[in-house]
Design a protein around this motif. Structure first.
Motif: not given
Length: 596
Positions: A281-282, A293-295, A321-327, A333-338
Motif C-alpha cells: 500500500e502506498c 504508480t508502482f514499479r 526493492l519496490y517503489e511507488c511514486f506520484t508527480t 517532480e516525482e515524489v517516491v516511496g520505497n
C-alpha cells in the motif's frame, strides 16, 4: 342616591382632614425588574403601606417613554377607576387591588406583551391628605432566537499559506434582545487574530422589531486543519439568565499536494514465505491521495488497484526493492516511496545417501535429511506416525528386522507456521530366518484326532517353510504377510510323534520341533481295572463287618450251619432291594462254592 351620599361623605371627609392639617403616611415598594417572554402577560406588583384606610387612597400607573416623559395609563380614587385611552396599552392592561389592614397590593397586568412594552412603569399611591409615595419597575421582554444555521462555502478548501479563506457563515434569526455568535474549531473558541482569523458579524432588525445576526468566519488554513470540525454558538438572554444554542458541526477537507510518500507491505503482517499473496500500500501526506504508480527493481511498472499492489504466489525471485511514486503538480517532480521485500523459502527435503537402503542384521546406519532454508529449521524423524528421532541425522545401531520400514523426515520452520517439507527412505534388513516361537511346542492329543500346527517365520530374502515328521516331508499351506510367512499343517494323531518346522533362505535356516503325545484305549482299560479292584476291596470290608455282627443285627457266635444257605436262597436275596446285603451274599456264595 346612596352612591352620591357616600361620595359626598368621602369628599367631606377629605376636606375635613385637609382642614385639620393632618398628613397621612404612605409607603410604596416595587421590584426593580420584571421579565417576561414576548407575547405572554406581564405582572407588575406594587406593594403599599398606609395609616389610613383604603377608602382614602388614590392610585395611578404611569410609564416612561424612551425620552423619559411620564404617561399615565391608569387612575383610581375612592369614587372611580379610569384606563387612559389613546395609549399603547389601551385595552391591554388590568389592575387588581388587594387591600388589607394598613397595607395592600396593586397588581398591574400587561396582556400580550410587545417589544415596545419594554419600559419603566411607575406606581403612585397617595392619600387624600397629600401623603404619597411611588415606586418604579423596569419591564424586560425576551424572545429566544431560531436555531442557528451554519453554511459552508466549500467543504473542500485548497491549502493557502498566505491569507485567510472563507470557511462559512452562521445565522441566528428573530431574537430579542440582540443575540451574539461565537465560532468554534474543535471545541476551541475563535476570535479575531490579524492575518490568521477573521470573524465579521452583521445585525439586522426585522420588521417585527426582532434581531437577526449573521457571522462569517475566515481562517488561514493549515494542513493540520484537515478534518477539523467547525460550528457556531448563539448566546441570548432569557428570563433569569442566558441561553445557548449550537449549530450542527461541519468538517472541512483541506486540499494540498503530497511532498512525502510511504510504501509498506499491508499484508501479511508477518514474515513472508513462498506461496503467500503480498499486498503493498502506498500513501502520501497530501489530501486527497494522488494516483500512484508502482514499479519493481527492474523499473517495470506494475498494475495496482486503488493504490494497492497485489502479488500472488510470491517466490524468492520476487524479493527486492519496490517503489511507488506520484508527480508534484507544482514542480512536476516525482515524489517516491520505497520498501524492500524479502521472501523466505524452504527447499524440498532430501535424504542421503539413498532413498532405499538394504542392510544386514547387526549393521549400523547414519541417514541425513537436509532442506535449504532462509530461516532456522527443525527436523523430526517419524516411523509409522511415531517420532523416533530429532535432528537432521538419523542414527541406528545393530539393526534388526523390527527396524525395517519407511522413515520420514519432516522439516519445519518454527518462525513461520505452515512452512514445512518432508522426505522419506525405505530401510530393508537382510538376514537369516527367525521363527516366532509358538505358545507351546509340547502337545497332548487323543488318538485318531487331528491337530493344526502353525509356524510363522520372517527373514530377508523371504524364507521357505517345510514340515517333516518321522523324517518325511509333510504337506503344508503357506501365506506371505507383512510380518513374514505363515505356514500350517494338519496332523492326524495315531501315536506319539514329533513334527518339525524348518525356515530357510540364502542366509541360513532355523527349525522348531513340536512334540505330540497320543492318548489311546489302554488308558481306559487300566482305569476300569482299578475301579473293579476298589469294588472288591470294599466288598471284603463289608463282609468282615457282617461276620463280626456289626451290621444286619447278627452275632458272631451264630452257628456256621445257619450261615450257609442254599443257592435258591442266594438267588432270592440277590433279588431283594438291599443292595449291600446282596453283594455280601454273592461274595459269600462264591466262597462256599470254593470250599466244596
Amino acid at each position: 342616591m346612596a352612591l352620591r351620599t357616600k361620595t359626598a361623605l368621602l369628599v367631606g371627609l377629605f376636606f375635613l382632614l385637609h382642614t385639620w392639617g393632618v398628613k397621612a403616611q404612605v409607603k410604596v415598594e416595587m421590584e426593580d425588574r420584571v421579565e417576561v417572554t414576548l407575547g405572554t402577560a406581564a405582572e407588575i406588583p406594587c406593594l403599599y403601606t398606609t395609616d389610613v384606610g383604603f377608602g382614602g387612597l388614590i392610585i395611578e400607573w404611569f410609564y416612561l417613554d424612551p425620552a423619559g416623559k411620564r404617561h399615565r395609563i391608569y387612575f383610581q380614587d375612592p369614587t372611580m377607576r379610569i384606563e387612559e385611552t389613546n395609549s399603547q396599552f389601551t385595552g391591554r392592561i388590568k389592575v387588581d387591588v388587594t387591600p388589607s389592614q394598613g397595607s395592600g397590593q396593586v397588581l398591574l397586568r400587561v396582556l400580550e406583551t410587545r417589544l415596545g412594552d419594554e419600559l419603566d412603569f411607575i406606581c403612585l399611591v397617595k392619600s387624600l391628605t397629600d401623603g404619597n409615595d411611588q415606586g418604579k419597575t423596569q419591564l424586560r421582554v425576551f424572545e429566544k432566537p431560531a436555531h442557528p444555521i451554519i453554511k459552508s462555502v466549500d467543504e473542500d478548501i485548497w491549502f493557502n499559506n498566505e491569507e485567510p479563506v472563507k470557511i462559512g457563515s452562521c445565522e441566528a434569526k428573530n431574537g430579542y434582545p440582540r443575540p451574539s455568535i461565537t465560532w468554534y474549531k474543535d471545541n476551541t473558541p475563535l476570535s479575531n487574530v490579524p492575518n490568521e482569523v477573521s470573524v465579521l458579524s452583521k445585525e439586522t432588525t426585522e420588521s417585527s422589531g426582532l434581531f437577526s445576526v449573521e457571522s462569517e468566519l475566515s481562517l488561514k488554513v493549515v494542513k493540520e486543519d484537515q478534518g477539523s470540525e467547525f460550528y457556531c454558538e448563539v448566546n441570548y438572554q432569557i428570563i433569569g439568565g442566558f441561553g445557548m444554542l449550537e449549530s450542527e458541526k461541519k468538517k472541512i477537507r483541506v486540499r494540498y499536494p503530497s511532498d512525502e510518500v510511504n510504501l509498506w507491505v499491508k499484508s501479511p503482517k508477518r514474515d513472508i514465505k513462498e506461496g503467500d499473496t503480498v499486498e503493498f500500500e502506498c500513501l502520501g501526506n497530501g489530501n486527497p491521495q494522488p494516483l500512484f504508480t508502482f514499479r519493481n527493481r527492474e523499473m517495470v511498472e506494475l498494475n495496482a488497484i486503488n493504490n494497492v499492489l497485489e502479488l500472488r504466489n510470491v517466490s524468492r525471485l520476487d524479493s527486492g526493492l519496490y517503489e511507488c511514486f506520484t508527480t508534484d503538480i507544482e514542480t512536476f517532480e516525482e515524489v517516491v516511496g520505497n520498501t524492500t521485500l524479502f521472501v523466505n523459502y524452504l527447499e524440498p527435503a532430501d535424504v542421503s545417501p539413498e532413498e532405499t537402503l538394504t542392510l544386514s542384521q547387526g549393521a549400523d546406519l547414519n541417514q541425513s535429511c537436509n532442506a535449504l532454508s532462509s530461516l532456522k529449521t527443525h527436523t523430526v524423524w517419524m516411523k509409522n506416525g511415531v517420532k523416533v528421532a530429532t535432528g537432521n541425522i538419523l542414527s541406528l545401531r545393530d539393526v534388526v528386522y523390527d527396524m525395517a520400514g519407511t522413515y520420514e523426515c519432516m522439516v519445519t520452520v518454527p518462525q513461520l507456521v505452515g512452512m514445512e517439507t518432508s522426505a522419506a527412505f525405505q530401510l530393508i534388513v537382510e538376514g537369516s530366518p527367525e521363527i516366532s516361537e509358538p505358545q507351546s511346542t509340547s502337545l497332548e492329543q487323543a488318538v485318531e484326532s487331528t491337530v493344526v500346527l502353525t509356524c510363522r517365520a520372517r527373514g530377508n530374502p523371504t524364507p521357505t517353510i517345510t514340515w517333516r515328521s518321522a523324517g518325511s516331508l509333510v504337506d503344508s499351506q503357506s501365506n506371505v504377510t507383512e510380518d513374514g510367512v505363515l505356514s500350517w499343517v494338519n496332523v492326524k494323531v495315531s501315536s506319539d510323534l514329533n513334527v518339525s518346522c524348518n525356515a530357510s533362505n540364502t542366509n541360513g535356516n532355523v527349525e522348531t520341533l513340536y512334540s505330540i503325545k497320543a492318548r489311546g484305549s489302554g488308558v481306559i482299560i487300566a482305569v476300569l481295572i482299578i475301579c473293579l479292584l476298589l469294588l472288591a476291596i470294599l466288598g471284603s470290608v463289608l463282609y468282615f463287618l457282617y461276620k463280626k455282627g456289626k451290621i444286619c443285627g447278627r452275632s458272631g457266635k451264630q452257628d456256621l450251619t445257619k450261615e450257609k444257605t442254599s443257592r435258591d436262597n442266594i438267588v432270592v436275596e440277590m433279588k431283594s432291594d438291599n443292595t449291600e446285603e446282596a453283594v455280601l451274599l454273592a461274595v459269600n456264595g462264591d466262597k462256599t462254592s470254593g470250599d466244596q
